[in-house]
Design an enzyme around this catalytic site. Sequence first.
Site, PDB file in Angstrom:
ATOM      1  N   ASP A 138       0.945  -1.370  -0.136  1.00 30.27           N
ATOM      2  CA  ASP A 138       0.081   0.086  -0.050  1.00 30.27           C
ATOM      3  C   ASP A 138       0.833   1.248  -0.142  1.00 30.27           C
ATOM      4  O   ASP A 138       1.891   1.057   0.173  1.00 30.27           O
ATOM      5  CB  ASP A 138      -0.935   0.173   1.318  1.00 30.27           C
ATOM      6  N   HIS A 179      -7.359  -4.947  10.186  1.00 36.05           N
ATOM      7  CA  HIS A 179      -7.262  -4.765   8.841  1.00 36.05           C
ATOM      8  C   HIS A 179      -5.996  -5.410   8.275  1.00 36.05           C
ATOM      9  O   HIS A 179      -4.818  -5.776   8.898  1.00 36.05           O
ATOM     10  CB  HIS A 179      -7.187  -3.293   8.200  1.00 36.05           C
ATOM     11  N   ASN A 211      -8.117  -3.137  14.272  1.00 34.29           N
ATOM     12  CA  ASN A 211      -9.356  -3.517  13.740  1.00 34.29           C
ATOM     13  C   ASN A 211      -9.378  -4.802  12.950  1.00 34.29           C
ATOM     14  O   ASN A 211     -10.459  -4.738  12.142  1.00 34.29           O
ATOM     15  CB  ASN A 211      -9.734  -2.234  13.164  1.00 34.29           C
ATOM     16  N   GLU A 225      -9.826  -1.953   5.237  1.00 33.26           N
ATOM     17  CA  GLU A 225     -10.416  -1.783   6.523  1.00 33.26           C
ATOM     18  C   GLU A 225     -11.865  -2.602   6.630  1.00 33.26           C
ATOM     19  O   GLU A 225     -12.187  -2.948   5.748  1.00 33.26           O
ATOM     20  CB  GLU A 225     -11.040  -0.194   6.576  1.00 33.26           C
TER      21      GLU A 225
HETATM   22  C1  F6R Z   1       1.386  -1.606   6.180  1.00 33.52           C
HETATM   23  C2  F6R Z   1       0.152  -2.131   6.349  1.00 33.52           C
HETATM   24  C3  F6R Z   1      -0.629  -2.258   7.518  1.00 33.52           C
HETATM   25  C4  F6R Z   1       0.093  -2.596   8.655  1.00 33.52           C
HETATM   26  C5  F6R Z   1      -0.855  -2.438   9.908  1.00 33.52           C
HETATM   27  C6  F6R Z   1      -0.028  -2.949  11.386  1.00 33.52           C
HETATM   28  O1  F6R Z   1       1.768  -1.848   4.906  1.00 33.52           O
HETATM   29  O2  F6R Z   1      -0.316  -2.842   5.293  1.00 33.52           O
HETATM   30  O3  F6R Z   1      -1.939  -3.193   7.243  1.00 33.52           O
HETATM   31  O4  F6R Z   1       0.618  -3.758   8.827  1.00 33.52           O
HETATM   32  O5  F6R Z   1      -1.533  -1.354  10.068  1.00 33.52           O
HETATM   33  O6  F6R Z   1       0.777  -1.713  11.532  1.00 33.52           O
HETATM   34  P1  F6R Z   1       2.027  -1.621  12.467  1.00 33.52           P
HETATM   35  O7  F6R Z   1       2.904  -2.870  12.202  1.00 33.52           O
HETATM   36  O8  F6R Z   1       2.722  -0.504  12.712  1.00 33.52           O
HETATM   37  O9  F6R Z   1       1.063  -2.312  13.979  1.00 33.52           O
END
Ligand code: F6R
Length: 240
Positions: free
Chosen positions: A67, A138, A136, A143
Amino acid sequence: MDLRIFDSAAEIARAASEIFVQHIKKFPNACLGLATGASPLETYRCLIEDYQKGLVSFRQVRTFNLDEYCDLPEEDKNSYHSFMKDNLFSHIDISMENTHFPNGNAADMEAECKRYDQLILSSGGIDIQLLGIGVNGHIGFNEPSDVFSEGTNKVRLTESTIRSNKIYFQDGKMPTYAVTMGIGSIMNAKKIILLAIGEGKAEAIRRTVKGELTPNCPASILQKHPDATLLIDREAAKKL
Ligand code: F6R
Protein backbone atom coordinates in the site's frame (compact mmCIF):
# COMPACT_ATOMS: atom_id res chain seq x y z
CA MET A 1 -3.51 -21.52 9.51
CA ASP A 2 -0.14 -22.31 10.98
CA LEU A 3 0.12 -20.42 14.27
CA ARG A 4 3.53 -20.01 15.91
CA ILE A 5 3.92 -18.22 19.23
CA PHE A 6 7.29 -16.72 20.23
CA ASP A 7 8.76 -15.15 23.37
CA SER A 8 10.06 -12.02 21.66
CA ALA A 9 9.82 -9.80 18.60
CA ALA A 10 13.44 -10.68 17.82
CA GLU A 11 12.55 -14.37 17.54
CA ILE A 12 9.59 -13.57 15.30
CA ALA A 13 11.84 -11.52 13.02
CA ARG A 14 14.43 -14.29 12.84
CA ALA A 15 11.78 -16.86 11.92
CA ALA A 16 10.22 -14.58 9.27
CA SER A 17 13.53 -13.59 7.69
CA GLU A 18 14.61 -17.24 7.64
CA ILE A 19 11.53 -18.12 5.54
CA PHE A 20 12.37 -15.32 3.08
CA VAL A 21 16.07 -16.16 2.87
CA GLN A 22 15.46 -19.87 2.27
CA HIS A 23 12.99 -19.02 -0.49
CA ILE A 24 15.30 -16.50 -2.19
CA LYS A 25 18.18 -18.98 -2.09
CA LYS A 26 16.01 -21.47 -3.99
CA PHE A 27 14.39 -18.88 -6.27
CA PRO A 28 16.76 -15.91 -6.73
CA ASN A 29 14.14 -13.97 -8.74
CA ALA A 30 11.43 -14.50 -6.09
CA CYS A 31 8.47 -12.16 -6.10
CA LEU A 32 7.86 -10.80 -2.59
CA GLY A 33 4.91 -8.87 -1.19
CA LEU A 34 6.09 -6.40 1.46
CA ALA A 35 4.49 -4.47 4.28
CA THR A 36 5.43 -1.32 6.16
CA GLY A 37 4.74 -0.26 9.75
CA ALA A 38 6.33 -1.31 13.04
CA SER A 39 5.73 -5.06 12.76
CA PRO A 40 8.14 -5.91 9.90
CA LEU A 41 10.95 -3.54 10.98
CA GLU A 42 12.95 -6.14 12.88
CA THR A 43 12.46 -8.67 10.07
CA TYR A 44 13.94 -6.17 7.61
CA ARG A 45 16.89 -5.67 9.98
CA CYS A 46 17.50 -9.43 9.95
CA LEU A 47 17.35 -9.51 6.14
CA ILE A 48 19.89 -6.67 5.96
CA GLU A 49 22.12 -8.52 8.41
CA ASP A 50 21.95 -11.72 6.34
CA TYR A 51 22.72 -9.75 3.19
CA GLN A 52 25.73 -8.10 4.87
CA LYS A 53 26.99 -11.52 5.98
CA GLY A 54 26.79 -12.66 2.35
CA LEU A 55 24.08 -15.21 3.12
CA VAL A 56 21.58 -13.85 0.57
CA SER A 57 21.44 -11.60 -2.49
CA PHE A 58 18.41 -9.60 -3.60
CA ARG A 59 19.86 -8.73 -7.02
CA GLN A 60 17.12 -10.47 -8.95
CA VAL A 61 14.34 -10.26 -6.34
CA ARG A 62 11.14 -8.41 -7.27
CA THR A 63 8.95 -6.73 -4.68
CA PHE A 64 5.41 -5.38 -4.52
CA ASN A 65 4.42 -3.24 -1.58
CA LEU A 66 0.96 -3.62 -0.15
CA ASP A 67 0.00 0.00 0.00
CA GLU A 68 0.82 3.69 -0.15
CA TYR A 69 -0.82 6.85 1.15
CA CYS A 70 -2.73 9.07 -1.24
CA ASP A 71 -1.96 12.77 -1.60
CA LEU A 72 1.52 12.41 -0.12
CA PRO A 73 4.60 12.93 -2.33
CA GLU A 74 6.72 9.77 -2.78
CA GLU A 75 9.69 11.72 -1.38
CA ASP A 76 7.86 12.60 1.85
CA LYS A 77 9.63 11.04 4.81
CA ASN A 78 6.37 9.36 5.86
CA SER A 79 5.58 7.82 2.49
CA TYR A 80 5.87 4.06 2.23
CA HIS A 81 8.34 4.58 -0.62
CA SER A 82 10.61 6.35 1.89
CA PHE A 83 9.93 3.75 4.59
CA MET A 84 11.08 0.92 2.33
CA LYS A 85 14.18 2.78 1.17
CA ASP A 86 15.17 3.75 4.69
CA ASN A 87 14.47 0.39 6.31
CA LEU A 88 15.40 -2.12 3.63
CA PHE A 89 16.05 -1.20 -0.01
CA SER A 90 18.99 1.17 0.46
CA HIS A 91 20.80 -1.40 2.63
CA ILE A 92 20.64 -4.37 0.24
CA ASP A 93 21.60 -5.06 -3.38
CA ILE A 94 18.06 -4.93 -4.76
CA SER A 95 17.60 -3.20 -8.09
CA MET A 96 15.18 -0.29 -7.53
CA GLU A 97 13.42 -0.92 -10.84
CA ASN A 98 12.35 -4.29 -9.44
CA THR A 99 10.53 -2.62 -6.53
CA HIS A 100 6.90 -1.66 -7.04
CA PHE A 101 4.26 0.35 -5.21
CA PRO A 102 0.75 1.45 -6.05
CA ASN A 103 0.83 5.15 -6.92
CA GLY A 104 -1.18 7.05 -4.32
CA ASN A 105 -0.99 10.22 -6.41
CA ALA A 106 -2.27 8.84 -9.71
CA ALA A 107 -4.66 11.18 -11.51
CA ASP A 108 -6.75 8.24 -12.71
CA MET A 109 -6.97 5.96 -9.68
CA GLU A 110 -9.09 3.34 -11.38
CA ALA A 111 -6.48 2.90 -14.12
CA GLU A 112 -3.71 2.86 -11.51
CA CYS A 113 -5.38 0.06 -9.54
CA LYS A 114 -5.75 -1.99 -12.73
CA ARG A 115 -2.12 -1.31 -13.68
CA TYR A 116 -0.89 -2.57 -10.29
CA ASP A 117 -3.01 -5.75 -10.40
CA GLN A 118 -1.87 -6.42 -13.96
CA LEU A 119 1.78 -5.91 -13.06
CA ILE A 120 1.52 -8.40 -10.19
CA LEU A 121 -0.16 -10.90 -12.51
CA SER A 122 2.37 -10.50 -15.30
CA SER A 123 5.20 -10.96 -12.77
CA GLY A 124 3.83 -14.44 -12.08
CA GLY A 125 2.08 -13.54 -8.81
CA ILE A 126 3.46 -13.08 -5.30
CA ASP A 127 5.40 -16.00 -3.81
CA ILE A 128 5.44 -14.79 -0.20
CA GLN A 129 3.31 -11.96 1.14
CA LEU A 130 4.38 -10.36 4.41
CA LEU A 131 1.55 -8.79 6.44
CA GLY A 132 1.06 -6.85 9.64
CA ILE A 133 -2.42 -6.54 11.12
CA GLY A 134 -4.32 -3.46 12.28
CA VAL A 135 -5.94 -3.34 15.73
CA ASN A 136 -9.24 -3.42 13.81
CA GLY A 137 -8.19 -6.54 11.86
CA HIS A 138 -7.21 -4.72 8.67
CA ILE A 139 -4.60 -6.22 6.33
CA GLY A 140 -2.96 -3.91 3.84
CA PHE A 141 -5.29 -0.95 4.23
CA ASN A 142 -8.39 -3.06 3.71
CA GLU A 143 -10.48 -1.71 6.54
CA PRO A 144 -13.47 -3.50 8.13
CA SER A 145 -16.32 -3.43 5.66
CA ASP A 146 -19.43 -5.27 4.44
CA VAL A 147 -17.58 -7.02 1.64
CA PHE A 148 -14.10 -8.36 1.03
CA SER A 149 -12.35 -6.19 -1.56
CA GLU A 150 -10.92 -7.89 -4.64
CA GLY A 151 -8.13 -6.07 -6.45
CA THR A 152 -6.12 -2.96 -5.64
CA ASN A 153 -8.41 -0.18 -4.46
CA LYS A 154 -8.48 3.28 -2.95
CA VAL A 155 -9.74 3.40 0.63
CA ARG A 156 -10.70 5.94 3.21
CA LEU A 157 -8.76 5.17 6.40
CA THR A 158 -10.82 4.54 9.52
CA GLU A 159 -10.49 6.56 12.72
CA SER A 160 -8.79 3.56 14.36
CA THR A 161 -6.07 3.43 11.67
CA ILE A 162 -5.60 7.20 11.73
CA ARG A 163 -5.20 7.05 15.52
CA SER A 164 -2.59 4.26 15.25
CA ASN A 165 -0.53 5.88 12.47
CA LYS A 166 -0.82 9.55 13.43
CA ILE A 167 2.24 9.26 15.67
CA TYR A 168 4.43 9.21 12.55
CA PHE A 169 3.06 12.53 11.24
CA GLN A 170 4.59 15.09 13.59
CA ASP A 171 2.89 18.01 11.83
CA GLY A 172 -0.44 16.24 12.43
CA LYS A 173 -1.27 16.20 8.71
CA MET A 174 -1.85 12.53 8.10
CA PRO A 175 -3.44 11.52 4.78
CA THR A 176 -6.95 10.13 5.13
CA TYR A 177 -6.89 8.02 1.95
CA ALA A 178 -4.60 5.25 0.79
CA VAL A 179 -4.33 2.82 -2.10
CA THR A 180 -3.95 -0.82 -1.16
CA MET A 181 -3.77 -4.28 -2.68
CA GLY A 182 -7.18 -5.85 -2.23
CA ILE A 183 -8.09 -8.86 -0.12
CA GLY A 184 -8.35 -10.85 -3.37
CA SER A 185 -4.81 -9.79 -4.36
CA ILE A 186 -3.46 -10.78 -0.92
CA MET A 187 -5.26 -14.14 -1.01
CA ASN A 188 -3.68 -14.87 -4.41
CA ALA A 189 -0.20 -14.92 -2.84
CA LYS A 190 1.16 -18.46 -2.73
CA LYS A 191 2.31 -18.09 0.87
CA ILE A 192 1.36 -15.55 3.54
CA ILE A 193 3.27 -14.61 6.69
CA LEU A 194 1.46 -12.39 9.16
CA LEU A 195 3.34 -10.78 12.04
CA ALA A 196 1.67 -9.55 15.23
CA ILE A 197 3.53 -8.12 18.20
CA GLY A 198 2.08 -6.82 21.45
CA GLU A 199 -1.12 -6.93 23.44
CA GLY A 200 -2.73 -4.26 21.26
CA LYS A 201 -3.09 -6.89 18.56
CA ALA A 202 -4.59 -9.60 20.82
CA GLU A 203 -8.25 -8.94 19.95
CA ALA A 204 -7.52 -8.73 16.20
CA ILE A 205 -5.60 -12.01 16.42
CA ARG A 206 -8.42 -13.67 18.36
CA ARG A 207 -10.91 -12.63 15.68
CA THR A 208 -8.55 -13.72 12.89
CA VAL A 209 -7.90 -17.17 14.32
CA LYS A 210 -11.06 -18.02 16.24
CA GLY A 211 -13.65 -15.53 15.06
CA GLU A 212 -16.28 -15.68 12.39
CA LEU A 213 -15.03 -15.30 8.81
CA THR A 214 -16.27 -11.78 8.10
CA PRO A 215 -15.19 -8.67 6.15
CA ASN A 216 -15.75 -6.86 9.43
CA CYS A 217 -12.41 -8.43 10.44
CA PRO A 218 -10.61 -8.53 7.06
CA ALA A 219 -7.77 -10.75 8.37
CA SER A 220 -10.30 -13.52 9.16
CA ILE A 221 -10.18 -14.36 5.42
CA LEU A 222 -6.78 -15.96 6.12
CA GLN A 223 -8.67 -18.91 7.64
CA LYS A 224 -9.30 -19.85 4.01
CA HIS A 225 -5.73 -19.46 2.73
CA PRO A 226 -3.98 -22.80 2.06
CA ASP A 227 -0.58 -21.58 3.30
CA ALA A 228 -0.89 -18.80 5.90
CA THR A 229 1.55 -18.66 8.82
CA LEU A 230 1.00 -16.38 11.80
CA LEU A 231 4.14 -15.47 13.72
CA ILE A 232 3.05 -13.77 16.93
CA ASP A 233 4.32 -13.07 20.43
CA ARG A 234 2.75 -14.15 23.74
CA GLU A 235 1.06 -10.78 24.23
CA ALA A 236 -0.65 -10.93 20.84
CA ALA A 237 -1.70 -14.52 21.65
CA LYS A 238 -3.24 -13.55 25.00
CA LYS A 239 -6.86 -13.94 23.89
CA LEU A 240 -6.48 -17.28 22.11
C1 F6R B 1 1.36 -1.60 6.18
C2 F6R B 1 0.04 -2.20 6.25
C3 F6R B 1 -0.77 -2.24 7.49
C4 F6R B 1 0.05 -2.56 8.76
C5 F6R B 1 -0.84 -2.56 10.00
C6 F6R B 1 -0.07 -2.81 11.25
O1 F6R B 1 1.91 -1.70 4.88
O2 F6R B 1 -0.42 -2.65 5.26
O3 F6R B 1 -1.79 -3.20 7.36
O4 F6R B 1 0.65 -3.80 8.60
O5 F6R B 1 -1.49 -1.32 10.10
O6 F6R B 1 0.82 -1.78 11.47
P1 F6R B 1 1.97 -1.88 12.58
O7 F6R B 1 2.87 -2.96 12.16
O8 F6R B 1 2.64 -0.52 12.53
O9 F6R B 1 1.29 -2.15 13.86
